[in-house]
Enzyme design. Structure first.
Site, PDB file in Angstrom:
ATOM      1  N   LEU A 103      47.201  41.170  37.342  1.00 32.65           N
ATOM      2  CA  LEU A 103      46.804  40.442  35.944  1.00 32.65           C
ATOM      3  C   LEU A 103      46.166  41.576  35.058  1.00 32.65           C
ATOM      4  CD1 LEU A 103      44.895  37.386  37.452  1.00 32.65           C
ATOM      5  CD2 LEU A 103      47.147  37.330  36.305  1.00 32.65           C
ATOM      6  N   ASP A 104      46.387  41.409  33.740  1.00 29.91           N
ATOM      7  CA  ASP A 104      46.112  42.393  32.799  1.00 29.91           C
ATOM      8  C   ASP A 104      44.386  42.784  32.953  1.00 29.91           C
ATOM      9  OD1 ASP A 104      48.486  42.907  32.149  1.00 29.91           O
ATOM     10  OD2 ASP A 104      48.321  41.580  30.342  1.00 29.91           O
TER      11      ASP A 104
END
Ligand code: URA
Length: 242
Positions: A103-104
């Site tokens: 996930l960013d």
């Protein structure tokens, strides 16, 4: 069984790493520190062993669901920035656990951490079509029906300097003028943001609600992590033909 052997068999490190752990006084039986690698431990005693205060587990595979907080890297360690590995108890850091997918930095929500490489592979490979559901907040006009249809059909991303990239169909449900729920079955880098940018709607917040059958628990706050129950593990596996 010898204490060092039990800890090594349970995945806490090599014999020499375990010697260091024991020498540092991190292992206890009830309240007593055990520092002798040759200490003989019975099955009954093994139930009361702790490392850094956390019960020693003999399971080879461990599974945790983290509600990833904003401003955290999806990595086990980093010299500069906070990362999800920092949220794992130190006692488990030698169990070779890693995040499933990425996930960013600013994305929040469901992140599975495990040392089960096969499950990790199956949850991220497009071959097993695992659904990843995102709550997307974006700017600009509300999406039109025509744009929603583009997601459903499988859009072809055309980005400057890149070859066109055909994506799999994605389900998009409008929730309000600036919020939608997007379900993907693949996980290309920055995929949600790139899809939204393609239709001219920059993403301002992104939260993953689920991956496969795994969701957050009620009230699970950002940064909180829980070990999966046997049923949750079985369900993830069943869904990926394991
Ligand atoms: N897609 C993105 O753009 N970012 C994420 O963090 C996950 C999916």
């Amino acid at each position: 069984m010898r204490l060092d052997k039990l800890l090594a068999n349970s995945g806490y490190g090599t014999r020499s790493e375990i010697k260091d752990i024991l020498r540092a006084g991190r292992v206890r039986l009830h309240e007593d520190v055990l520092s002798d690698p040759a200490f003989h431990i019975t099955d009954e005693q093994a139930r009361f062993l702790t490392l850094d205060g956390i019960p020693v587990t003999s399971s080879r595979y461990l599974y945790f669901c983290l509600n990833k907080p904003d401003n955290y890297l999806t990595a086990m360690s980093d010299d500069r920035l906070p990362c999800v590995g920092d949220l794992l108890p130190r006692a488990l850091q030698s169990k070779k656990i890693s995040p499933v997918g990425r996930l960013d930095y600013h994305t929040t929500g469901v992140l599975l951490l495990t040392n089960d490489g096969e499950l990790s592979h199956r949850l991220t490979s497009p071959k097993w079509h695992q659904k990843k559901v995102y709550l997307v907040t974006y700017t600009g006009e509300s999406l039109t029906d025509k744009e929603v249809a583009l997601f459903a059909k499988g859009m072809t991303l055309m980005e400057a300097g890149h070859a066109p990239e055909k994506l799999k169909p994605a389900e998009l449900t409008l929730l309000s003028d600036q919020q939608c729920r997007l379900t993907l079955t693949e996980g290309k880098t920055h995929q949600v943001k790139r899809m939204m940018a393609f239709v001219g709607r920059p993403v301002i917040a992104l939260h993953r609600e689920s991956i496969g059958t795994l969701t957050l628990r009620d009230g699970q706050k950002p940064g909180e992590m829980y070990p999966l129950t046997p049923d949750e593990i079985a369900s993830l596996k069943e869904n990926t033909d394991m």
